[in-house]
Design a protein around this motif. Structure first.
Motif, PDB file in Angstrom:
ATOM      1  N   HIS A  35     -58.711 -30.481 -30.736  1.00 18.92           N
ATOM      2  CA  HIS A  35     -58.156 -30.738 -29.488  1.00 18.92           C
ATOM      3  C   HIS A  35     -58.649 -31.965 -28.473  1.00 18.92           C
ATOM      4  CE1 HIS A  35     -55.791 -27.369 -30.638  1.00 18.92           C
ATOM      5  NE2 HIS A  35     -54.560 -27.822 -29.812  1.00 18.92           N
ATOM      6  N   GLY A  36     -59.948 -32.470 -29.208  1.00 17.46           N
ATOM      7  CA  GLY A  36     -60.510 -33.457 -28.635  1.00 17.46           C
ATOM      8  C   GLY A  36     -61.779 -33.140 -27.734  1.00 17.46           C
ATOM      9  N   TYR A  37     -62.438 -31.877 -28.029  1.00 19.73           N
ATOM     10  CA  TYR A  37     -63.389 -31.383 -27.134  1.00 19.73           C
ATOM     11  C   TYR A  37     -64.612 -32.282 -27.027  1.00 19.73           C
ATOM     12  CZ  TYR A  37     -66.809 -28.289 -25.122  1.00 19.73           C
ATOM     13  OH  TYR A  37     -67.748 -27.811 -24.560  1.00 19.73           O
ATOM     14  N   SER A  38     -64.829 -33.183 -28.306  1.00 25.87           N
ATOM     15  CA  SER A  38     -66.065 -34.205 -28.118  1.00 25.87           C
ATOM     16  C   SER A  38     -66.010 -35.141 -27.255  1.00 25.87           C
ATOM     17  CB  SER A  38     -66.166 -34.607 -29.661  1.00 25.87           C
ATOM     18  OG  SER A  38     -64.966 -35.519 -29.840  1.00 25.87           O
ATOM     19  N   ASN A  39     -64.571 -35.476 -26.566  1.00 24.27           N
ATOM     20  CA  ASN A  39     -64.370 -36.412 -25.464  1.00 24.27           C
ATOM     21  C   ASN A  39     -64.645 -35.787 -24.324  1.00 24.27           C
ATOM     22  OD1 ASN A  39     -63.681 -38.416 -27.499  1.00 24.27           O
ATOM     23  ND2 ASN A  39     -61.867 -37.366 -28.071  1.00 24.27           N
ATOM     24  N   TRP A  40     -64.655 -34.401 -23.947  1.00 25.56           N
ATOM     25  CA  TRP A  40     -64.611 -33.836 -22.898  1.00 25.56           C
ATOM     26  C   TRP A  40     -65.755 -34.287 -21.976  1.00 25.56           C
ATOM     27  CZ3 TRP A  40     -61.299 -31.515 -19.708  1.00 25.56           C
ATOM     28  CH2 TRP A  40     -61.795 -31.323 -18.423  1.00 25.56           C
ATOM     29  N   LYS A  41     -66.763 -34.516 -22.630  1.00 30.19           N
ATOM     30  CA  LYS A  41     -68.257 -35.025 -21.876  1.00 30.19           C
ATOM     31  C   LYS A  41     -68.036 -35.990 -21.210  1.00 30.19           C
ATOM     32  CE  LYS A  41     -70.264 -37.554 -25.990  1.00 30.19           C
ATOM     33  NZ  LYS A  41     -69.000 -37.219 -26.822  1.00 30.19           N
ATOM     34  N   ASN A  42     -66.956 -37.009 -21.324  1.00 29.83           N
ATOM     35  CA  ASN A  42     -66.980 -38.267 -20.591  1.00 29.83           C
ATOM     36  C   ASN A  42     -65.769 -38.039 -19.501  1.00 29.83           C
ATOM     37  OD1 ASN A  42     -68.384 -39.605 -22.600  1.00 29.83           O
ATOM     38  ND2 ASN A  42     -66.701 -39.528 -24.074  1.00 29.83           N
ATOM     39  N   VAL A  43     -65.325 -36.807 -19.428  1.00 34.24           N
ATOM     40  CA  VAL A  43     -64.314 -36.761 -18.174  1.00 34.24           C
ATOM     41  C   VAL A  43     -64.961 -36.410 -16.998  1.00 34.24           C
ATOM     42  CG1 VAL A  43     -62.412 -35.309 -17.452  1.00 34.24           C
ATOM     43  CG2 VAL A  43     -62.510 -35.641 -19.878  1.00 34.24           C
ATOM     44  N   SER A  44     -64.527 -37.373 -16.041  1.00 31.34           N
ATOM     45  CA  SER A  44     -65.105 -37.223 -14.482  1.00 31.34           C
ATOM     46  C   SER A  44     -64.038 -36.644 -13.735  1.00 31.34           C
ATOM     47  CB  SER A  44     -65.519 -38.692 -14.117  1.00 31.34           C
ATOM     48  OG  SER A  44     -64.120 -39.626 -14.085  1.00 31.34           O
ATOM     49  N   GLU A  45     -62.690 -36.712 -14.037  1.00 31.29           N
ATOM     50  CA  GLU A  45     -61.724 -36.274 -13.195  1.00 31.29           C
ATOM     51  C   GLU A  45     -60.572 -35.831 -13.960  1.00 31.29           C
ATOM     52  OE1 GLU A  45     -61.487 -37.437  -8.934  1.00 31.29           O
ATOM     53  OE2 GLU A  45     -59.194 -38.071  -9.868  1.00 31.29           O
ATOM     54  N   ILE A  46     -59.814 -34.781 -13.907  1.00 30.91           N
ATOM     55  CA  ILE A  46     -58.541 -34.650 -14.463  1.00 30.91           C
ATOM     56  C   ILE A  46     -57.661 -33.895 -13.384  1.00 30.91           C
ATOM     57  CG2 ILE A  46     -59.176 -31.945 -15.144  1.00 30.91           C
ATOM     58  CD1 ILE A  46     -57.389 -32.333 -17.347  1.00 30.91           C
ATOM     59  N   SER A  47     -56.364 -34.460 -13.190  1.00 34.15           N
ATOM     60  CA  SER A  47     -55.346 -33.966 -12.518  1.00 34.15           C
ATOM     61  C   SER A  47     -54.035 -33.506 -13.210  1.00 34.15           C
ATOM     62  CB  SER A  47     -55.229 -34.970 -11.225  1.00 34.15           C
ATOM     63  OG  SER A  47     -54.836 -36.229 -11.874  1.00 34.15           O
ATOM     64  N   PHE A  48     -53.383 -32.717 -12.586  1.00 36.45           N
ATOM     65  CA  PHE A  48     -52.176 -32.247 -13.249  1.00 36.45           C
ATOM     66  C   PHE A  48     -51.353 -31.513 -12.348  1.00 36.45           C
ATOM     67  CE2 PHE A  48     -55.282 -29.061 -14.014  1.00 36.45           C
ATOM     68  CZ  PHE A  48     -54.777 -27.866 -13.616  1.00 36.45           C
ATOM     69  N   THR A  49     -50.125 -31.373 -12.610  1.00 34.27           N
ATOM     70  CA  THR A  49     -49.090 -30.624 -11.793  1.00 34.27           C
ATOM     71  C   THR A  49     -48.629 -29.620 -12.714  1.00 34.27           C
ATOM     72  OG1 THR A  49     -48.511 -32.275 -10.048  1.00 34.27           O
ATOM     73  CG2 THR A  49     -46.928 -30.628 -10.309  1.00 34.27           C
ATOM     74  N   GLU A  88     -46.090 -27.115 -27.254  1.00 34.08           N
ATOM     75  CA  GLU A  88     -45.486 -28.356 -27.956  1.00 34.08           C
ATOM     76  C   GLU A  88     -45.381 -29.505 -26.838  1.00 34.08           C
ATOM     77  OE1 GLU A  88     -40.841 -27.836 -27.531  1.00 34.08           O
ATOM     78  OE2 GLU A  88     -41.704 -25.819 -28.000  1.00 34.08           O
ATOM     79  N   ASN A  89     -45.052 -30.668 -27.327  1.00 29.67           N
ATOM     80  CA  ASN A  89     -45.019 -31.945 -26.614  1.00 29.67           C
ATOM     81  C   ASN A  89     -46.651 -32.291 -26.345  1.00 29.67           C
ATOM     82  OD1 ASN A  89     -44.213 -34.161 -25.414  1.00 29.67           O
ATOM     83  ND2 ASN A  89     -43.690 -33.509 -23.538  1.00 29.67           N
ATOM     84  N   TYR A  90     -47.244 -32.307 -27.648  1.00 30.41           N
ATOM     85  CA  TYR A  90     -48.592 -32.574 -27.167  1.00 30.41           C
ATOM     86  C   TYR A  90     -48.762 -34.134 -26.936  1.00 30.41           C
ATOM     87  CZ  TYR A  90     -50.960 -28.454 -28.993  1.00 30.41           C
ATOM     88  OH  TYR A  90     -51.432 -27.161 -29.027  1.00 30.41           O
ATOM     89  N   LYS A  91     -49.639 -34.497 -26.236  1.00 24.83           N
ATOM     90  CA  LYS A  91     -49.876 -35.840 -25.582  1.00 24.83           C
ATOM     91  C   LYS A  91     -51.335 -36.128 -25.807  1.00 24.83           C
ATOM     92  CE  LYS A  91     -45.624 -37.178 -24.898  1.00 24.83           C
ATOM     93  NZ  LYS A  91     -44.756 -38.078 -25.624  1.00 24.83           N
ATOM     94  N   ASP A  92     -51.773 -37.639 -25.972  1.00 23.95           N
ATOM     95  CA  ASP A  92     -53.128 -37.768 -26.105  1.00 23.95           C
ATOM     96  C   ASP A  92     -53.612 -38.256 -24.984  1.00 23.95           C
ATOM     97  OD1 ASP A  92     -55.394 -39.520 -26.551  1.00 23.95           O
ATOM     98  OD2 ASP A  92     -55.390 -38.593 -28.888  1.00 23.95           O
ATOM     99  N   PHE A  93     -54.650 -37.798 -24.266  1.00 23.14           N
ATOM    100  CA  PHE A  93     -55.256 -38.357 -23.062  1.00 23.14           C
ATOM    101  C   PHE A  93     -56.636 -38.727 -23.383  1.00 23.14           C
ATOM    102  CE2 PHE A  93     -51.836 -35.616 -21.638  1.00 23.14           C
ATOM    103  CZ  PHE A  93     -50.907 -36.478 -20.809  1.00 23.14           C
ATOM    104  N   ASP A  94     -56.917 -40.182 -23.384  1.00 25.36           N
ATOM    105  CA  ASP A  94     -58.337 -40.539 -23.870  1.00 25.36           C
ATOM    106  C   ASP A  94     -58.854 -39.512 -25.073  1.00 25.36           C
ATOM    107  OD1 ASP A  94     -59.004 -43.023 -22.280  1.00 25.36           O
ATOM    108  OD2 ASP A  94     -58.102 -41.497 -20.860  1.00 25.36           O
ATOM    109  N   GLY A  95     -58.028 -39.103 -25.983  1.00 20.54           N
ATOM    110  CA  GLY A  95     -58.800 -38.341 -27.217  1.00 20.54           C
ATOM    111  C   GLY A  95     -58.480 -37.045 -26.936  1.00 20.54           C
ATOM    112  N   ILE A  96     -58.111 -36.433 -25.765  1.00 22.50           N
ATOM    113  CA  ILE A  96     -57.815 -35.193 -25.528  1.00 22.50           C
ATOM    114  C   ILE A  96     -56.422 -34.637 -25.461  1.00 22.50           C
ATOM    115  CG2 ILE A  96     -58.043 -33.287 -23.778  1.00 22.50           C
ATOM    116  CD1 ILE A  96     -60.743 -34.912 -22.632  1.00 22.50           C
ATOM    117  N   LYS A  97     -56.095 -33.774 -26.554  1.00 21.09           N
ATOM    118  CA  LYS A  97     -54.899 -33.364 -26.976  1.00 21.09           C
ATOM    119  C   LYS A  97     -54.296 -32.282 -26.014  1.00 21.09           C
ATOM    120  CE  LYS A  97     -54.803 -34.852 -31.712  1.00 21.09           C
ATOM    121  NZ  LYS A  97     -56.462 -35.392 -31.651  1.00 21.09           N
ATOM    122  N   ILE A  98     -53.238 -32.308 -25.432  1.00 27.19           N
ATOM    123  CA  ILE A  98     -52.777 -31.447 -24.331  1.00 27.19           C
ATOM    124  C   ILE A  98     -51.366 -31.279 -24.517  1.00 27.19           C
ATOM    125  CG2 ILE A  98     -52.208 -30.764 -21.892  1.00 27.19           C
ATOM    126  CD1 ILE A  98     -54.728 -32.359 -21.235  1.00 27.19           C
ATOM    127  N   ALA A  99     -50.804 -29.902 -24.577  1.00 27.04           N
ATOM    128  CA  ALA A  99     -49.548 -29.576 -24.775  1.00 27.04           C
ATOM    129  C   ALA A  99     -48.749 -29.566 -23.323  1.00 27.04           C
ATOM    130  CB  ALA A  99     -49.372 -28.202 -25.574  1.00 27.04           C
TER     131      ALA A  99
END
Length: 217
Positions: free
Chosen positions: A39-53, A181-192
């Motif tokens: 699910h892209g955990y190797s990219n998490w180290k680059n995440v400075s902020e995440i927002s969602f509703t 379901e409905n997985y989307k890729d956000f800068d290498g991080i896959k989120i359902a």
């Protein structure tokens, strides 16, 4: 000259042996690590902020490095730091942990401390009825907001989560079973982004998902 060549030959042989020993000491990845990586955990180290509703009701912004959290609702905007939580913030923080858990469960398998993860097995998925892999994560009886709860994680051969079942207090029967379901890729991080129950009814949905990345760790 012969002595020099011999010494170089011995050095190369020893280096090769040390390299092989080092490789043999490497532990194989656990199932939890493989799921997180898929699910892209190797990219998490680059995440400075995440927002969602969450379900069009609660909007969150989280800085994982500072642990600053902002909650936005129709009624209010509340900012706090997860390192400084008092009784007035407990209810709000519970909501954040719940919503973040739904969003980032593949990474929670790595982040959460004290959990027990079962050996993988293969069986028929409760919703799709297809052959699938399963692990169960169980939380310790004390500590956290949901002590003793268990989650049955159903994932495919690519280690992508397809369904889960939630068992309150590790009770035998799941109270909630839903899809991923409905997985989307956000800068290498896959989120359902969507979750439906066994009747196909939507129960959780994410909108306005945004991830900001920084190259500095």
């Amino acid at each position: 000259m012969k002595k020099i060549i011999y010494a170089l030959f011995v050095f190369v042989i020893l280096s090769c042996n040390e390299s092989k020993k080092s490789e043999s000491k490497k532990q194989p990845l656990t199932v939890a690590q493989q799921i997180a990586n898929a699910h892209g955990y190797s990219n998490w180290k680059n995440v400075s902020e995440i927002s969602f509703t969450f379900n069009e009701k609660r909007g969150w912004t989280w800085n994982p490095k500072s642990n600053n959290v902002v909650l936005r609702t129709l009624a209010d905007t509340i900012s706090y730091n997860r390192k400084q939580i008092d009784s007035s913030l407990t209810r709000i923080d519970k909501g954040f942990i719940n919503d973040k858990f739904w969003l980032l469960i593949p990474f929670q398998l790595i982040w959460d401390k004290g959990i027990t993860i079962s050996n993988p097995s293969q069986l028929k998925a409760p919703i799709s009825k297809t052959r699938i892999n399963k692990i169960t994560i169980t939380y310790p009886d004390k500590g956290g907001y949901t002590p003793g709860d268990a989650y049955d994680i159903y994932y495919d051969d690519n280690f992508i989560i397809k369904e889960w079942g939630f068992r309150k207090g590790n009770e035998p029967q799941a109270r909630i079973i839903n899809t991923f379901e409905n997985y989307k890729d956000f800068d290498g991080i896959k989120i359902a982004l969507n979750h439906k129950n066994m009747d196909g009814r939507p129960i959780v949905g994410f909108t306005k998902v945004d991830i900001k990345v920084s190259n500095s760790e």
